[in-house]
Design an enzyme around this catalytic site. Structure first.
Site, PDB file in Angstrom:
ATOM      1  N   PRO A 169      10.629   3.330   3.417  1.00  0.00           N
ATOM      2  CA  PRO A 169      12.034   2.364   3.664  1.00  0.00           C
ATOM      3  C   PRO A 169      12.734   1.494   4.139  1.00  0.00           C
ATOM      4  CG  PRO A 169      12.236   4.171   4.978  1.00  0.00           C
ATOM      5  CD  PRO A 169      11.031   4.251   4.378  1.00  0.00           C
ATOM      6  N   ASP A 174      16.170   0.566   4.912  1.00  0.00           N
ATOM      7  CA  ASP A 174      16.992   1.141   5.567  1.00  0.00           C
ATOM      8  C   ASP A 174      17.588  -0.661   6.762  1.00  0.00           C
ATOM      9  OD1 ASP A 174      14.828   2.584   6.466  1.00  0.00           O
ATOM     10  OD2 ASP A 174      17.404   2.694   7.285  1.00  0.00           O
ATOM     11  N   CYS A 185       0.658  -1.327  -0.398  1.00  0.00           N
ATOM     12  CA  CYS A 185      -0.235  -0.199  -0.403  1.00  0.00           C
ATOM     13  C   CYS A 185       1.327   1.397  -0.055  1.00  0.00           C
ATOM     14  CB  CYS A 185      -1.308   0.116   1.093  1.00  0.00           C
ATOM     15  SG  CYS A 185      -2.551  -1.228   1.014  1.00  0.00           S
ATOM     16  N   VAL A 215       3.464   6.330  13.009  1.00  0.00           N
ATOM     17  CA  VAL A 215       3.768   5.487  12.477  1.00  0.00           C
ATOM     18  C   VAL A 215       4.308   5.837  10.861  1.00  0.00           C
ATOM     19  CG1 VAL A 215       3.823   2.801  11.604  1.00  0.00           C
ATOM     20  CG2 VAL A 215       3.249   4.260  13.650  1.00  0.00           C
TER      21      VAL A 215
HETATM   22  C1  EPZ Z   1       3.716  -3.652   8.858  1.00  0.00           C
HETATM   23  O1  EPZ Z   1       4.410  -2.618   7.728  1.00  0.00           O
HETATM   24  C2  EPZ Z   1       1.935  -4.325   8.520  1.00  0.00           C
HETATM   25  N1  EPZ Z   1       2.421  -4.979   7.394  1.00  0.00           N
HETATM   26  C3  EPZ Z   1       1.678  -3.035   7.977  1.00  0.00           C
HETATM   27  O2  EPZ Z   1       0.549  -3.570   7.940  1.00  0.00           O
HETATM   28  C4  EPZ Z   1       1.366  -2.310   9.137  1.00  0.00           C
HETATM   29  O3  EPZ Z   1       0.420  -0.899   9.128  1.00  0.00           O
HETATM   30  C5  EPZ Z   1       2.810  -1.488   9.635  1.00  0.00           C
HETATM   31  O4  EPZ Z   1       3.995  -3.435   9.995  1.00  0.00           O
HETATM   32  C6  EPZ Z   1       2.764  -0.922  11.471  1.00  0.00           C
HETATM   33  O5  EPZ Z   1       2.300  -2.172  11.712  1.00  0.00           O
HETATM   34  C7  EPZ Z   1       2.722  -6.620   7.302  1.00  0.00           C
HETATM   35  O6  EPZ Z   1       2.897  -7.228   8.671  1.00  0.00           O
HETATM   36  C8  EPZ Z   1       2.767  -6.977   5.970  1.00  0.00           C
HETATM   37  P1  EPZ Z   1       7.356  -0.643   9.696  1.00  0.00           P
HETATM   38  P2  EPZ Z   1       5.610  -2.380   7.336  1.00  0.00           P
HETATM   39  O7  EPZ Z   1       8.284  -1.800   8.921  1.00  0.00           O
HETATM   40  O8  EPZ Z   1       6.354  -3.736   8.051  1.00  0.00           O
HETATM   41  C9  EPZ Z   1       9.612   3.411   8.797  1.00  0.00           C
HETATM   42  C10 EPZ Z   1      -1.139  -3.612   6.286  1.00  0.00           C
HETATM   43  O9  EPZ Z   1      -2.232  -2.354   5.910  1.00  0.00           O
HETATM   44  N2  EPZ Z   1      10.837   2.054   8.521  1.00  0.00           N
HETATM   45  O10 EPZ Z   1       6.892  -1.296  10.967  1.00  0.00           O
HETATM   46  O11 EPZ Z   1       6.155  -2.804   6.282  1.00  0.00           O
HETATM   47  C11 EPZ Z   1       8.330   3.017   7.941  1.00  0.00           C
HETATM   48  O12 EPZ Z   1       8.710   3.891   6.303  1.00  0.00           O
HETATM   49  C12 EPZ Z   1      -0.406  -3.030   6.395  1.00  0.00           C
HETATM   50  O13 EPZ Z   1      -1.577  -4.627   6.740  1.00  0.00           O
HETATM   51  C13 EPZ Z   1      11.646   2.727   8.433  1.00  0.00           C
HETATM   52  O14 EPZ Z   1      12.575   4.127   8.011  1.00  0.00           O
HETATM   53  O15 EPZ Z   1       5.808  -1.277   8.240  1.00  0.00           O
HETATM   54  C14 EPZ Z   1       7.315   3.358   8.869  1.00  0.00           C
HETATM   55  O16 EPZ Z   1       7.419   4.966   9.266  1.00  0.00           O
HETATM   56  C15 EPZ Z   1      -0.438  -1.288   5.772  1.00  0.00           C
HETATM   57  N3  EPZ Z   1      13.168   1.856   7.437  1.00  0.00           N
HETATM   58  C16 EPZ Z   1       7.011   2.799  10.260  1.00  0.00           C
HETATM   59  O17 EPZ Z   1       9.084   2.393  10.292  1.00  0.00           O
HETATM   60  C17 EPZ Z   1      12.514   0.500   7.385  1.00  0.00           C
HETATM   61  O18 EPZ Z   1      13.462   0.274   7.335  1.00  0.00           O
HETATM   62  C18 EPZ Z   1       6.914   1.661  10.755  1.00  0.00           C
HETATM   63  O19 EPZ Z   1       7.350   0.490   9.039  1.00  0.00           O
HETATM   64  C19 EPZ Z   1      11.770  -0.324   7.719  1.00  0.00           C
HETATM   65  C20 EPZ Z   1      10.820   0.875   8.588  1.00  0.00           C
END
Ligand code: EPZ
Length: 419
Positions: free
Chosen positions: A125, A127, A119, A330
């Protein structure tokens, strides 16, 4: 799963009946990825019939993994598994494809995986994932569409995540299963999806200390056995129906709530909104008069209120008896719900990371777009509250994660159908 173009949803006065809550999308996807670490047959029960699961299975098939899916049972046979690069054309169709990097690194010490999609709710990112792999002694090569990681020997390390990313925690856990020595991950995510993944990895033979805390110590033997898994209910789907029930007079039973602990944070917010929630024997009875209590809310990492429910919360607050606000902490760009709700005369606006919402007595049906999975569910919620009927276009977004939102809401008397 019902493949359809649009959903027509009309104002509904009362919801009554039972909804069987589907299995969790975000729990089962990393567990499907982790079967790459094993040889033999694994059976996953309560696996939701959603697009993201089917695309993940297509990716596994490229690795010569045999897949059989019927009636929420997924059988994965990795007996003849073989390394192959995974093409962008498929990986770009879901976010969780990025977890195949960790799983393949853990199994073969190398991975070529197309960049992930998912989505569009921010820049998203990776990173932290990549930095963690580097700390485990992997070399990384990136281009516009492909992520390549390689290590002669992955090594355990002591790595502190700069943010408790759910995906990075999962990916590093999977890679750590192929590392020599102990991997210590600090500042990890603590979402229920992480606990379930850790429990599954433990069942296949990985030794993990600190499950449920923000420090995980991982030690993996050379050989990992198979294990079957019974998927938990989808807490975000359950939460969607709880929020809807807060805004429309309701008496609903949610079944399949096998661990109420995972949803306590959502129950707390729904209680603030005026929903009466009573739990017994894997069910929740949720009742309301539809009078939403306004308030100021904020999302956060677990156990705070989940960002995934933020769009639905915003939609139902249009029905509240006063002004409200929701602050998103988030993702930096998850407010597409605001413009679509405005098309229905919703009185709301975004300022910085906060959406300000005013009671909207004249919320009215219109043609609106689903632009991502949870925003799509929010538009359905708004359609149930608005006068007249609403057409929600681009239902494929909703079908990435909701098995059949039309079936579930019809079962409790909502005026809703696929068109
Ligand atoms: C998971 O996404 C879920 N997806 C998301 O659900 C959910 O919104 C999210 O966790 C937060 O709970 C799945 O499990 C498939 P994050 P994820 O890495 O893992 C930043 C849904 O609708 N970040 O915890 O991608 C990022 O940009 C989906 O089911 C970095 O900066 O979420 C964000 O601002 C949508 N660098 C924050 O962390 C990185 O390397 C949280 O992202 C990784 C993340």
């Amino acid at each position: 799963m019902a493949y359809s173009m649009a959903i027509r949803v009309c104002k509904t006065a009362y919801l009554n009946g039972t909804i069987e809550v589907q299995g969790s999308k975000n729990t089962v996807l990393p567990i499907i990825a982790s079967t790459i670490l094993t040889d033999g047959i694994s059976v996953i029960h309560n696996c939701p019939d959603i697009t993201d699961v089917h695309v993940m299975c297509e990716l596994l098939k490229i690795l010569n993994i045999k897949i059989f899916y019927d009636n929420h049972v997924l059988v994965i046979n990795t007996s003849n598994i073989a390394y192959a690069p995974l093409p962008y054309e498929l990986t770009c169709r879901l976010r969780s494809s990025v977890l195949l990097l960790g799983a393949m690194l853990g199994r073969w010490g190398r991975a070529e995986v197309g960049r992930p999609g998912g989505c569009t709710i921010g820049t998203r990112p990776i990173d932290i994932h990549l930095e963690g792999f580097c700390r485990m002694n992997a070399d990384i090569n990136l281009n516009d569409s492909l992520l390549c990681c390689q290590s002669f020997q992955l090594k355990g390390c002591d790595y502190k995540l700069r943010y408790p990313s759910v995906g990075a925690t999962e990916n590093l856990l999977l890679a750590a299963c192929g590392a020599k020595g102990t991997t210590t991950l600090r500042g990890v995510a603590k979402e229920p999806e992480i606990i379930e993944l850790c429990n599954y990895l433990s069942a296949i033979g990985v030794v993990i200390e600190g499950i449920g805390t923000d420090v995980l110590n991982i030690n993996s033997p050379n050989y990992l056995k198979n294990a079957d898994y019974i998927n938990v209910y989808d807490r975000i789907v359950a939460g969607t129906y709880m929020l809807i029930a807060s805004a429309i007079p309701s008496d609903i039973i949610l079944t399949g709530i096998d661990d109420v602990h995972y949803i306590k944070n959502i129950i707390k917010v729904c209680a603030r909104l005026g929903l009466n929630v009573a739990g017994a024997n894997n069910t929740l009875r949720i009742r309301s008069f539809g009078d939403v209590i306004p308030g100021d809310f904020s999302t956060g990492t677990y156990p705070e209120f989940p960002t995934d429910l933020m769009p639905v919360l915003i939609a139902i607050l249009l029905n509240a008896g006063g002004n409200s606000s929701v602050t998103e902490t988030v993702f930096e760009n998850r407010f597409s719900v605001v413009d679509e709700l405005k098309k229905m005369n919703g009185r709301l606006c975004v300022k910085d990371d906060t959406v300000h919402i005013k009671r909207t007595e004249r919320l009215s049906g219109n043609v609106v777009l689903a632009t991502d999975l949870r925003q799509g569910a929010a538009m359905v919620a708004a359609g149930l509250m608005a006068t007249g009927c609403t057409t929600v276009m681009d239902v494929s977004y909703i079908e990435r994660g909701y098995e059949n939102i039309v079936r579930d809401l019809s079962n409790v008397g909502a005026k809703i159908s696929y068109i």
